[in-house]
Structure formats: structure tokens, C-alpha cells
Design a protein around this motif. Structure first.
Motif, PDB file in Angstrom:
ATOM      1  N   VAL A 173      58.034  28.476  54.020  1.00 19.01           N
ATOM      2  CA  VAL A 173      56.991  29.232  54.728  1.00 19.01           C
ATOM      3  C   VAL A 173      55.592  28.834  54.252  1.00 19.01           C
ATOM      4  CG1 VAL A 173      56.062  31.576  55.025  1.00 19.01           C
ATOM      5  CG2 VAL A 173      58.511  31.155  55.328  1.00 19.01           C
ATOM      6  N   GLU A 174      55.462  28.565  52.954  1.00 18.89           N
ATOM      7  CA  GLU A 174      54.125  28.260  52.418  1.00 18.89           C
ATOM      8  C   GLU A 174      53.481  27.069  53.138  1.00 18.89           C
ATOM      9  OE1 GLU A 174      53.681  28.352  48.144  1.00 18.89           O
ATOM     10  OE2 GLU A 174      51.925  27.041  48.252  1.00 18.89           O
ATOM     11  N   VAL A 175      54.268  26.032  53.399  1.00 15.76           N
ATOM     12  CA  VAL A 175      53.712  24.843  54.071  1.00 15.76           C
ATOM     13  C   VAL A 175      53.282  25.203  55.498  1.00 15.76           C
ATOM     14  CG1 VAL A 175      54.154  22.456  54.731  1.00 15.76           C
ATOM     15  CG2 VAL A 175      55.243  23.377  52.698  1.00 15.76           C
ATOM     16  N   LEU A 176      54.089  26.005  56.175  1.00 13.79           N
ATOM     17  CA  LEU A 176      53.735  26.406  57.549  1.00 13.79           C
ATOM     18  C   LEU A 176      52.434  27.205  57.553  1.00 13.79           C
ATOM     19  CD1 LEU A 176      57.280  27.570  58.801  1.00 13.79           C
ATOM     20  CD2 LEU A 176      56.126  25.432  59.379  1.00 13.79           C
ATOM     21  N   VAL A 177      52.302  28.123  56.582  1.00  9.64           N
ATOM     22  CA  VAL A 177      51.103  28.974  56.513  1.00  9.64           C
ATOM     23  C   VAL A 177      49.871  28.130  56.211  1.00  9.64           C
ATOM     24  CG1 VAL A 177      49.988  30.835  55.187  1.00  9.64           C
ATOM     25  CG2 VAL A 177      52.378  31.058  55.880  1.00  9.64           C
ATOM     26  N   GLU A 178      50.008  27.254  55.222  1.00  7.74           N
ATOM     27  CA  GLU A 178      48.875  26.435  54.788  1.00  7.74           C
ATOM     28  C   GLU A 178      48.358  25.556  55.931  1.00  7.74           C
ATOM     29  OE1 GLU A 178      47.109  25.939  52.023  1.00  7.74           O
ATOM     30  OE2 GLU A 178      46.165  24.071  52.714  1.00  7.74           O
ATOM     31  N   LYS A 179      49.295  24.833  56.575  1.00 10.68           N
ATOM     32  CA  LYS A 179      48.872  23.872  57.610  1.00 10.68           C
ATOM     33  C   LYS A 179      48.338  24.592  58.845  1.00 10.68           C
ATOM     34  CE  LYS A 179      50.607  19.744  56.043  1.00 10.68           C
ATOM     35  NZ  LYS A 179      50.574  18.327  56.306  1.00 10.68           N
ATOM     36  N   LYS A 185      52.278  19.443  51.876  1.00 11.46           N
ATOM     37  CA  LYS A 185      51.374  20.596  51.967  1.00 11.46           C
ATOM     38  C   LYS A 185      49.912  20.181  51.850  1.00 11.46           C
ATOM     39  CE  LYS A 185      49.924  24.630  49.524  1.00 11.46           C
ATOM     40  NZ  LYS A 185      49.959  25.280  48.220  1.00 11.46           N
ATOM     41  N   ASN A 186      49.631  19.300  50.900  1.00 12.40           N
ATOM     42  CA  ASN A 186      48.229  18.953  50.670  1.00 12.40           C
ATOM     43  C   ASN A 186      47.818  17.626  51.293  1.00 12.40           C
ATOM     44  OD1 ASN A 186      47.714  21.328  49.190  1.00 12.40           O
ATOM     45  ND2 ASN A 186      48.875  20.432  47.478  1.00 12.40           N
ATOM     46  N   GLU A 187      48.704  17.064  52.083  1.00 19.07           N
ATOM     47  CA  GLU A 187      48.333  15.805  52.757  1.00 19.07           C
ATOM     48  C   GLU A 187      47.457  16.098  53.948  1.00 19.07           C
ATOM     49  OE1 GLU A 187      51.443  13.045  53.798  1.00 19.07           O
ATOM     50  OE2 GLU A 187      52.321  13.300  51.807  1.00 19.07           O
ATOM     51  N   TYR A 247      48.603  17.083  60.165  1.00 14.96           N
ATOM     52  CA  TYR A 247      49.401  18.276  60.440  1.00 14.96           C
ATOM     53  C   TYR A 247      50.891  17.987  60.616  1.00 14.96           C
ATOM     54  CZ  TYR A 247      44.796  20.154  60.991  1.00 14.96           C
ATOM     55  OH  TYR A 247      43.520  20.528  60.745  1.00 14.96           O
ATOM     56  N   ASN A 248      51.353  16.916  59.950  1.00 12.95           N
ATOM     57  CA  ASN A 248      52.787  16.660  60.031  1.00 12.95           C
ATOM     58  C   ASN A 248      53.532  17.450  58.955  1.00 12.95           C
ATOM     59  OD1 ASN A 248      52.804  14.958  62.264  1.00 12.95           O
ATOM     60  ND2 ASN A 248      52.151  13.219  61.027  1.00 12.95           N
ATOM     61  N   PHE A 249      54.818  17.586  59.167  1.00 16.41           N
ATOM     62  CA  PHE A 249      55.680  18.337  58.241  1.00 16.41           C
ATOM     63  C   PHE A 249      56.878  17.480  57.850  1.00 16.41           C
ATOM     64  CE2 PHE A 249      53.675  21.315  61.153  1.00 16.41           C
ATOM     65  CZ  PHE A 249      53.218  22.321  60.327  1.00 16.41           C
TER      66      PHE A 249
END
Ligand code: KG4
Ligand code: ZN
Length: 335
Positions: free
Chosen positions: A245-251, A201-203, A206-208
Motif C-alpha cells: 500500500v505504501e508504494v501506491l499511496v506515495e506514487k 517507491k523513490n524512483e 509512475y511505474n510499479f
């Protein structure tokens, strides 16, 4: 121009007729039920089911559209990425039809299809926009510079987001594919019950990554007694969904701000998820940007998105070649 769109890259046999990349005349989607017993798509079974059902689905699509093959100006079919057997069924059918009926043919990238679903539905969408493709096979952030010119900003390093939804749903004994079942269960749960990891999330960039989240849920479930699991199923589903979902929203929000695009779209099966839709709409609105998403039937695989993508690509590059082959790991724009 009327375009016939054929999609068979996974477990949906889908054929549509679309006018000028905008108006859907028919969009017949047959989701193969054969795989639920196995808890995942079995490629050989999928190929055989496509072989059996493609002609009936094709006929129904023409019936519903009220047009005839004579009136079709372009035949589009998915060439990849996807499962090679299923891809070959739709692609070979489309090429044979184009050859026999003397119609132009265009092979389509499946992800380009998902991206086109929003262009199809939202005429007000800026040509340059950011898109998040989230499905069972893909999790990627793409800058659409113009339709046909894509800049891949990042993608998953392991599992796709939809795959994580499916695997967690399977671990919890829900049906397949699990995304929609899991969302339904999560509606009554407490998203703060367990804090699952928000990988990358904080890296920067834009990779997941979704495999760690899946494992974290699996380990958590193992530690619970049967009674604990039964009484907290909804809480665990909601906690997993919140992390995913949080990671998708953040990035996505960060990418929209860095690229300074006004319009953002989401597509693919996971774009049907209400928590993702609501949270991302709010997060983007807070920084003055707007989110678009397809209607639920156009989120999951369908022929209309392939017809639309085929139309836009044909306008830009002209027809494709009948020698086009199925490519299971086809890259978007070579990246
Ligand atoms: O786009 P799609 O039909 O196929 C691929 O191209 O992969 O996406 C299917 C995926 C499955 O993983 C399914 O579980 C997920 O989309 N999905 C959802 C929801 N509806 C479908 N995931 C989360 N929430 C949903 N409501
Ligand atoms: Zn798809």
C-alpha cells in the motif's frame, strides 16, 4: 437512456441495467467458485461457466431492474483486456442480442469500466481527475482529461498489486482470491514486524513493480519454522500489506501534486482495501486533495461499470461496430 452492461473478462459473470450512466437499476454479479480448488482462474473453466450462467444472470438482471429489453437503448460489453475465451462469451452474446433486437452496441475497455465506477457513483467528481486502477490484472495511474481521453502515467512492469495479494495469500494458505482474506488477517497484525521492500517507491515516474515483494515474502516464509509462521501469520500479512500500500499511496500522492488535480479516484478490486482507502485519503487530504472510491461491490468486476463506461463513450463517439472482436491485451487509449 437505459444501458445493459455485460462483463465476462475474467471469473465474474455480470450483467447490469443502468440509467444515464448514473442510476443502477440492477447489478447482478456471479463470482465463479469453480477456481478456488486450483488457487487461480482456469481460463477454459471460466469460459464454460460464463456460457452456462450468462443467460440466467441476464434474466435475473432484467427481473431485478423491472424493465424489458424493449426499453434498453444501448448494449455495452467488455471487449478487453482479459481472458480471450471468457471475453468472447460476453461480447458475442451482446453483439447477437444487439443485432437481433436492433439496438446500438458499444464495446468497452475493461479499465475504462473500472474508471467509470467512480463517475457513476460520485456526480461531484471533477471531469479531469487522477485515477489509480488497482486490480488482479492492472496497476496503473491514469490522468483522466475528460471521460474518454486518458493519459497513462505509469503501470506495473510485472505483477499487478492484486496479483501480489493473491499470491501471498496462497503462500500463506488463505483462500482464493486472497486479497480480502489477507486484509482480514492483517487487521490483527503488526505492520512493522518485517520491513519488506517498497519497489520503485523513490524512483522518478509512475511505474510499479510487485514481483520482488512477492518473492521477498516467499523467501521470508521459507525461513520460518511451522510454529513461527503460525504465531506470526497476521504480522506477516500486515507487513506485506503495508509495503504494497505504501508504494501506491506515495506514487498516487506525488502524481496528484505534480498534475495539480483536486480529485483522485481509486478503482478495481484492491480499491476495496481499507488500509489503502484510509492511508491515501489522509495523504491526499494533507495536500488539499480529495479521494473518491467505489462501494465494495463496485470495486470488483461488475456490469454496472461497463454500462456506465459504455454510456459515456457512446455519448462521445456514437455506437460501435458489430465486427468488434475480443482483444486480450487491449491498450487504454492506445498507450
Ligand atoms: O477488479 P477485479 O475484480 O478483477 C480484475 O480486473 O483483476 O480485482 C480482483 C482483485 C483480486 O486480486 C483480489 O485479491 C483483489 O482484487 N482484492 C483485494 C481486496 N478485495 C479484492 N485486495 C486487497 N484487499 C482487498 N480487500
Ligand atoms: Zn477488473
Amino acid at each position: 437512456m437505459l444501458v445493459l452492461g455485460i462483463e465476462t473478462s475474467c471469473d465474474e459473470t455480470a450483467v447490469a441495467v443502468v440509467r444515464d450512466g448514473r442510476e443502477i437499476l440492477s447489478n447482478v454479479i456471479l463470482s465463479q467458485a469453480e477456481h478456488s480448488y486450483f488457487g487461480g482462474v482456469v481460463p477454459e473453466i471460466a469460459s464454460r461457466a460464463h456460457l452456462r450462467m450468462l443467460v440466467p444472470v441476464y434474466r435475473q438482471s432484467f427481473e431485478e431492474s423491472g424493465v424489458t429489453l424493449d426499453e434498453i437503448g444501448l448494449i455495452a460489453a467488455t471487449m478487453g483486456p482479459g481472458l480471450v475465451g471468457p471475453l468472447l462469451v460476453g461480447l458475442t452474446f451482446a453483439k447477437g442480442l444487439a443485432f437481433a433486437a436492433r439496438k446500438p452496441f458499444i464495446p468497452v475497455h475493461h479499465v475504462e469500466g473500472h474508471i467509470a465506477a467512480n463517475c457513476l457513483l460520485h456526480p461531484e467528481l471533477d471531469e479531469r481527475h487522477l485515477t489509480l486502477v488497482v486490480s488482479g490484472g492492472h496497476t496503473m495511474l491514469v490522468e483522466v482529461r475528460s471521460f474518454g481521453e486518458f493519459n497513462v502515467l505509469g503501470q506495473t512492469r510485472d505483477d499487478a498489486a492484486g496479483e501480489a495479494f493473491d499470491k501471498v495469500a496462497k503462500l500463506m494458505g488463505l483462500g482464493y482470491p486472497g486479497g480480502a482474506h489477507l486484509e482480514k488477517l492483517a487487521q490483527d497484525g503488526d505492520p512493522g514486524y518485517v520491513r519488506f521492500p517498497r519497489a520503485m517507491k523513490n524512483e522518478p515516474g509512475y511505474n510499479f513493480s510487485y514481483s520482488g515483494l512477492k518473492t521477498a515474502v516467499a523467501l521470508h516464509l521459507k525461513r520460518l519454522s511451522h510454529e513461527e509462521l503460525e504465531s506470526h501469520k497476521a504480522d506477516i500479512a500486515a507487513s506485506f500489506q503495508e509495503a504494497a500500500v505504501e508504494v501506491l499511496v506515495e506514487k498516487t500522492t506525488r502524481a496528484a501534486c505534480e498534475l495539480d488535480v483536486s480529485h483522485v479516484t481509486i478503482s478495481g478490486g484492491v480499491a476495496a482495501n481499507s488500509r489503502l482507502r484510509e492511508w491515501l485519503t489522509r495523504s491526499l487530504a494533507d495536500c488539499g486533495r480529495r479521494l473518491f472510491f467505489p462501494s465494495t461491490p463496485l470495486c470488483t468486476d461488475n456490469g454496472a461499470m461497463i454500462a456506465a463506461a459504455g454510456y459515456y463513450r457512446y455519448r462521445r463517439d456514437g455506437p460501435g461496430e458489430l465486427v468488434a472482436n475480443a482483444v486480450p491485451y487491449l491498450k487504454l487509449n492506445g498507450k
